[in-house]
Design an enzyme around this catalytic site. Structure first.
Site, PDB file in Angstrom:
ATOM      1  N   LYS A 208      15.156  -2.564 -65.651  1.00 34.02           N
ATOM      2  CA  LYS A 208      16.179  -1.899 -65.122  1.00 34.02           C
ATOM      3  C   LYS A 208      15.974  -0.421 -64.978  1.00 34.02           C
ATOM      4  O   LYS A 208      14.957   0.190 -65.888  1.00 34.02           O
ATOM      5  CB  LYS A 208      17.479  -2.216 -65.958  1.00 34.02           C
ATOM      6  CG  LYS A 208      17.805  -3.520 -65.883  1.00 34.02           C
ATOM      7  CD  LYS A 208      19.284  -4.063 -66.683  1.00 34.02           C
ATOM      8  CE  LYS A 208      19.556  -5.253 -66.226  1.00 34.02           C
ATOM      9  NZ  LYS A 208      20.624  -5.812 -67.011  1.00 34.02           N
ATOM     10  N   ARG A 246      16.545 -11.407 -71.916  1.00 30.11           N
ATOM     11  CA  ARG A 246      16.364 -12.021 -70.730  1.00 30.11           C
ATOM     12  C   ARG A 246      15.388 -11.044 -69.952  1.00 30.11           C
ATOM     13  O   ARG A 246      15.596  -9.870 -69.843  1.00 30.11           O
ATOM     14  CB  ARG A 246      17.869 -11.880 -70.164  1.00 30.11           C
ATOM     15  CG  ARG A 246      17.902 -12.398 -68.560  1.00 30.11           C
ATOM     16  CD  ARG A 246      19.215 -12.170 -67.979  1.00 30.11           C
ATOM     17  NE  ARG A 246      19.136 -12.596 -66.654  1.00 30.11           N
ATOM     18  CZ  ARG A 246      19.096 -11.906 -65.356  1.00 30.11           C
ATOM     19  NH1 ARG A 246      18.250 -10.544 -65.751  1.00 30.11           N
ATOM     20  NH2 ARG A 246      19.098 -12.490 -64.429  1.00 30.11           N
TER      21      ARG A 246
HETATM   22  N1  PMM Z   1      21.158  -8.635 -65.532  1.00 30.48           N
HETATM   23  C1  PMM Z   1      21.046  -8.984 -64.276  1.00 30.48           C
HETATM   24  C2  PMM Z   1      21.251 -10.478 -64.050  1.00 30.48           C
HETATM   25  N2  PMM Z   1      21.901 -11.348 -64.705  1.00 30.48           N
HETATM   26  N3  PMM Z   1      22.596 -11.513 -66.996  1.00 30.48           N
HETATM   27  C3  PMM Z   1      22.871 -11.399 -68.224  1.00 30.48           C
HETATM   28  N4  PMM Z   1      23.262 -12.155 -68.908  1.00 30.48           N
HETATM   29  N5  PMM Z   1      22.502  -9.966 -68.709  1.00 30.48           N
HETATM   30  C4  PMM Z   1      21.954  -9.215 -67.896  1.00 30.48           C
HETATM   31  O1  PMM Z   1      21.541  -8.170 -68.328  1.00 30.48           O
HETATM   32  C5  PMM Z   1      21.684  -9.390 -66.429  1.00 30.48           C
HETATM   33  C6  PMM Z   1      22.225 -10.806 -66.122  1.00 30.48           C
HETATM   34  C7  PMM Z   1      20.458  -8.199 -63.300  1.00 30.48           C
HETATM   35  O2  PMM Z   1      19.060  -8.118 -63.497  1.00 30.48           O
HETATM   36  P1  PMM Z   1      18.169  -9.081 -62.200  1.00 30.48           P
HETATM   37  O3  PMM Z   1      18.664  -8.647 -60.694  1.00 30.48           O
HETATM   38  O4  PMM Z   1      16.783  -8.432 -62.315  1.00 30.48           O
HETATM   39  O5  PMM Z   1      18.243 -10.461 -62.431  1.00 30.48           O
END
Ligand code: PMM
Length: 276
Positions: A208, A246
């Site tokens: 991020k 995650r």
């Molecule tokens: N961040 C993203 C997408 N889904 N789900 C959860 N539970 N927690 C998060 O911090 C989260 C998520 C955004 O990141 P990406 O686009 O790299 O998947």
């Protein structure tokens, strides 16, 4: 043991790996590879939540994710579905997903909590203050941890009111969602308090912007440098009581967690994580 959730984005525009796995078979292969690297859970998503992203039609989202969920579940993987749409959540659970990961905590789709309640899936309720296109306008906090805690507690209550037992709920402080730079660090600093809320906690810092911003403060280039930073924040989150982290780079975080576990002593680490 802290669980590692590997990210399988089936989107053309996710901020770090968008477009690479839009093809279902490539996404499945990527998921299996993450599983082999040590991911305990695979989070399949078909809608980018990157800042400024437009919403995706739920039918398009389902077309992207369902074949991937189905194949990974059939291969024995524990799959979560990253969606803000109740219709996608239900279809994904029917296709074999065990967890519904809703970054909006059930706020984006008023039918989400009732829909999840009618399944046997677990649910991740993320802290959220509105869709990507407008989330930074709402990033105003007097006390980030207290406000995130109160807003998450309200979502846990809403889930309970819909009939979702607390044991099926996981909360997520939503790093990067409606939070700017320093606010993310403030919320992470409060991970132990968030874990004190009761439900298991999932923390997602992977690649991020706030990590890149921190490296940039010290003149470090952004390119390819976020995974090591992610492994460090993931270990710190685990030490503060996170149940799962995650991440995109499963191997880096897996190694980091193993090293941290050795430092602390396996039994102490296990006792801490068992209590969640
Ligand atoms: N961040 C993203 C997408 N889904 N789900 C959860 N539970 N927690 C998060 O911090 C989260 C998520 C955004 O990141 P990406 O686009 O790299 O998947």
């Amino acid at each position: 043991m802290t669980l590692v959730m590997g990210i399988v984005n089936v989107t053309p525009d996710s901020f770090s790996d968008g477009g690479r796995y839009l093809d279902a078979s490539a996404a499945v292969a990527h998921g299996l590879w993450l599983r082999d690297q040590g991911a305990h859970l695979l989070d399949v998503g078909g809608e980018s939540t990157r800042p400024g992203a437009e919403r995706v039609d739920p039918a398009v989202e389902r077309e992207r994710v369902l074949p991937v969920v189905r194949e990974l579940a059939a291969a024995g993987c524990a799959v979560s579905i990253d969606t803000m749409n109740a219709s996608t959540a239900v279809a994904a659970v029917e296709a074999g997903a065990r967890i519904v990961n809703d970054v909006s905590g059930g706020l984006a789709d008023p039918e989400m909590l009732d829909a999840v309640a009618a399944t046997s899936a677990e649910v991740v309720l993320g802290h959220w203050r509105g869709p990507s296109a407008e989330m930074y306008a709402r990033a105003e906090y007097d006390d980030p941890v207290a406000e995130v805690l109160a807003e998450l507690a309200a979502r846990v209550e809403a889930a309970a009111a819909a009939g979702i037992a607390p044991s099926r709920v996981i909360v997520d402080p939503g790093i990067g969602f409606g939070k700017r730079g320093e606010q993310n660090w403030a919320v992470l600093r409060g991970t132990e308090r968030i874990a004190g809320l009761g439900p298991r906690v999932l923390v997602g810092t992977s690649r991020k912007r706030f990590l890149a911003d921190r490296l940039a403060e010290h003149g470090e280039p952004d390119e390819g440098r976020r995974d090591l930073a992610t492994a460090v924040t993931s270990v710190l989150a685990a030490q503060a009581g996170a149940w799962a982290v995650r991440v995109h780079d499963v191997a880096a975080t897996r190694d980091a967690l193993r090293v941290a576990e050795a430092w602390e002593g396996e039994s102490r680490w296990a006792a801490r994580t068992r209590s969640r």
